[in-house]
Motif scaffolding. Sequence first.
Motif, PDB file in Angstrom:
ATOM      1  N   GLY A 153       0.816  -1.208   0.000  1.00 44.81           N
ATOM      2  CA  GLY A 153       0.000   0.000   0.000  1.00 44.81           C
ATOM      3  C   GLY A 153       0.848   1.255   0.000  1.00 44.81           C
ATOM      4  N   GLY A 154       1.951   1.227   0.740  1.00 48.27           N
ATOM      5  CA  GLY A 154       2.841   2.379   0.760  1.00 48.27           C
ATOM      6  C   GLY A 154       3.450   2.652  -0.599  1.00 48.27           C
ATOM      7  N   LYS A 155       3.805   1.587  -1.315  1.00 50.27           N
ATOM      8  CA  LYS A 155       4.368   1.757  -2.657  1.00 50.27           C
ATOM      9  C   LYS A 155       3.306   2.273  -3.627  1.00 50.27           C
ATOM     10  N   MET A 156       2.079   1.786  -3.472  1.00 48.34           N
ATOM     11  CA  MET A 156       0.990   2.281  -4.316  1.00 48.34           C
ATOM     12  C   MET A 156       0.716   3.758  -4.019  1.00 48.34           C
ATOM     13  N   LYS A 157       0.811   4.128  -2.745  1.00 47.81           N
ATOM     14  CA  LYS A 157       0.618   5.524  -2.354  1.00 47.81           C
ATOM     15  C   LYS A 157       1.650   6.418  -3.022  1.00 47.81           C
ATOM     16  N   THR A 158       2.913   5.973  -2.997  1.00 51.40           N
ATOM     17  CA  THR A 158       3.985   6.758  -3.603  1.00 51.40           C
ATOM     18  C   THR A 158       3.755   6.928  -5.101  1.00 51.40           C
ATOM     19  N   LEU A 159       3.349   5.837  -5.758  1.00 47.72           N
ATOM     20  CA  LEU A 159       3.072   5.903  -7.202  1.00 47.72           C
ATOM     21  C   LEU A 159       1.913   6.844  -7.485  1.00 47.72           C
ATOM     22  N   LEU A 176      -8.642  15.369 -19.204  1.00 44.73           N
ATOM     23  CA  LEU A 176      -7.420  15.061 -18.470  1.00 44.73           C
ATOM     24  C   LEU A 176      -7.337  15.859 -17.169  1.00 44.73           C
ATOM     25  N   ALA A 177      -7.824  17.097 -17.211  1.00 39.11           N
ATOM     26  CA  ALA A 177      -7.848  17.904 -15.993  1.00 39.11           C
ATOM     27  C   ALA A 177      -8.798  17.287 -14.969  1.00 39.11           C
ATOM     28  N   THR A 178      -9.909  16.740 -15.459  1.00 41.03           N
ATOM     29  CA  THR A 178     -10.851  16.059 -14.566  1.00 41.03           C
ATOM     30  C   THR A 178     -10.243  14.777 -14.018  1.00 41.03           C
ATOM     31  N   LEU A 179      -9.537  14.058 -14.884  1.00 37.55           N
ATOM     32  CA  LEU A 179      -8.913  12.801 -14.471  1.00 37.55           C
ATOM     33  C   LEU A 179      -7.897  13.027 -13.361  1.00 37.55           C
ATOM     34  N   ARG A 180      -7.101  14.087 -13.481  1.00 36.03           N
ATOM     35  CA  ARG A 180      -6.070  14.319 -12.459  1.00 36.03           C
ATOM     36  C   ARG A 180      -6.692  14.609 -11.100  1.00 36.03           C
ATOM     37  N   PHE A 181      -7.887  15.194 -11.092  1.00 35.36           N
ATOM     38  CA  PHE A 181      -8.589  15.434  -9.837  1.00 35.36           C
ATOM     39  C   PHE A 181      -8.874  14.104  -9.132  1.00 35.36           C
ATOM     40  N   TRP A 182      -9.331  13.109  -9.890  1.00 36.74           N
ATOM     41  CA  TRP A 182      -9.644  11.813  -9.317  1.00 36.74           C
ATOM     42  C   TRP A 182      -8.390  11.046  -8.929  1.00 36.74           C
ATOM     43  N   VAL A 183      -7.321  11.202  -9.723  1.00 37.96           N
ATOM     44  CA  VAL A 183      -6.052  10.552  -9.372  1.00 37.96           C
ATOM     45  C   VAL A 183      -5.527  11.114  -8.053  1.00 37.96           C
ATOM     46  N   MET A 184      -5.632  12.428  -7.892  1.00 34.69           N
ATOM     47  CA  MET A 184      -5.200  13.035  -6.628  1.00 34.69           C
ATOM     48  C   MET A 184      -6.087  12.567  -5.481  1.00 34.69           C
ATOM     49  N   GLY A 185      -7.376  12.385  -5.742  1.00 36.68           N
ATOM     50  CA  GLY A 185      -8.270  11.873  -4.715  1.00 36.68           C
ATOM     51  C   GLY A 185      -7.845  10.493  -4.249  1.00 36.68           C
ATOM     52  N   VAL A 186      -7.466   9.636  -5.203  1.00 31.07           N
ATOM     53  CA  VAL A 186      -6.973   8.298  -4.857  1.00 31.07           C
ATOM     54  C   VAL A 186      -5.686   8.402  -4.046  1.00 31.07           C
ATOM     55  N   ALA A 187      -4.806   9.324  -4.455  1.00 26.96           N
ATOM     56  CA  ALA A 187      -3.535   9.506  -3.747  1.00 26.96           C
ATOM     57  C   ALA A 187      -3.767   9.933  -2.302  1.00 26.96           C
ATOM     58  N   VAL A 188      -4.698  10.859  -2.095  1.00 23.86           N
ATOM     59  CA  VAL A 188      -4.993  11.325  -0.731  1.00 23.86           C
ATOM     60  C   VAL A 188      -5.583  10.180   0.096  1.00 23.86           C
ATOM     61  N   LEU A 189      -6.489   9.409  -0.505  1.00 24.85           N
ATOM     62  CA  LEU A 189      -7.104   8.293   0.208  1.00 24.85           C
ATOM     63  C   LEU A 189      -6.051   7.264   0.621  1.00 24.85           C
ATOM     64  N   LEU A 190      -5.162   6.901  -0.307  1.00 23.70           N
ATOM     65  CA  LEU A 190      -4.098   5.956   0.008  1.00 23.70           C
ATOM     66  C   LEU A 190      -3.148   6.526   1.054  1.00 23.70           C
ATOM     67  N   THR A 191      -2.907   7.835   0.975  1.00 25.06           N
ATOM     68  CA  THR A 191      -2.038   8.490   1.951  1.00 25.06           C
ATOM     69  C   THR A 191      -2.585   8.324   3.361  1.00 25.06           C
TER      70      THR A 191
END
Length: 221
Positions: A153-159, A176-191
């Motif tokens: 999970g930590g490695k997935m968070k970093t990615l 793509l701008a919308t997509l990055r919003f969701w990617v950041m959301g996933v990053a925050v959740l994993l964080t």
Amino acid sequence: MTGVPASAEGGQGRPAPGGKLGAAAVNQASIWNIANILTMMRLVLVPAFVMLLLQDGGYDPAWRAWAWAAFAVAMITDVFDGHLARTYNLVTDFGKIADPIADKAIMAAGLISLSALGDLPWWVTGVILFRELGITLMRFWVIRHGVIPASRGGKMKTLAQGTAVGMYVLALTGPLATLRFWVMGVAVLLTVLTGLDYVRQAIVLRRQGLAAERKGAERIS
């Protein structure tokens, strides 16, 4: 990577048993080995990345593309220096200190710069940086009891963090701008989730360590 207190999320950590160069490499490893050079390169890229990102007010697509290139190179060296250090037994005390600093510095630089430009909410930057600093301090807190192993999970968070910040650095529009919003959301959740898991592991590790110390004291007495 080249180290966190003995076990970063993908860092050098300890040398892999049976590395290709064996014990001789450990004895010969110096601060100027290839893994450390890549780490130092990543440190140099931090101010370069910030300057490129903030050129012309921070909104020029060409300058932001160059900033993205610098960020991408930093993320790539983050992968390779750890692989080289583990494979060729090039772990050094310098690497153990410099690597986590370089990792946190490039990510913090990207998050803070993007928030300063108004591209990323400050609370996102705050959550990620609080987690990263907190987990680093927590590792030192329990280090005498043992090492918290790097998790998938930590490695997935970093990615996820690296991908999200890289997408925000680029001047993206439309889907793509919308997509990055969701990617950041996933990053925050994993964080957040991986941070909580590391806290749990640290508490368990500390309890086990204290219990072992008490048993040892009882045997001696």
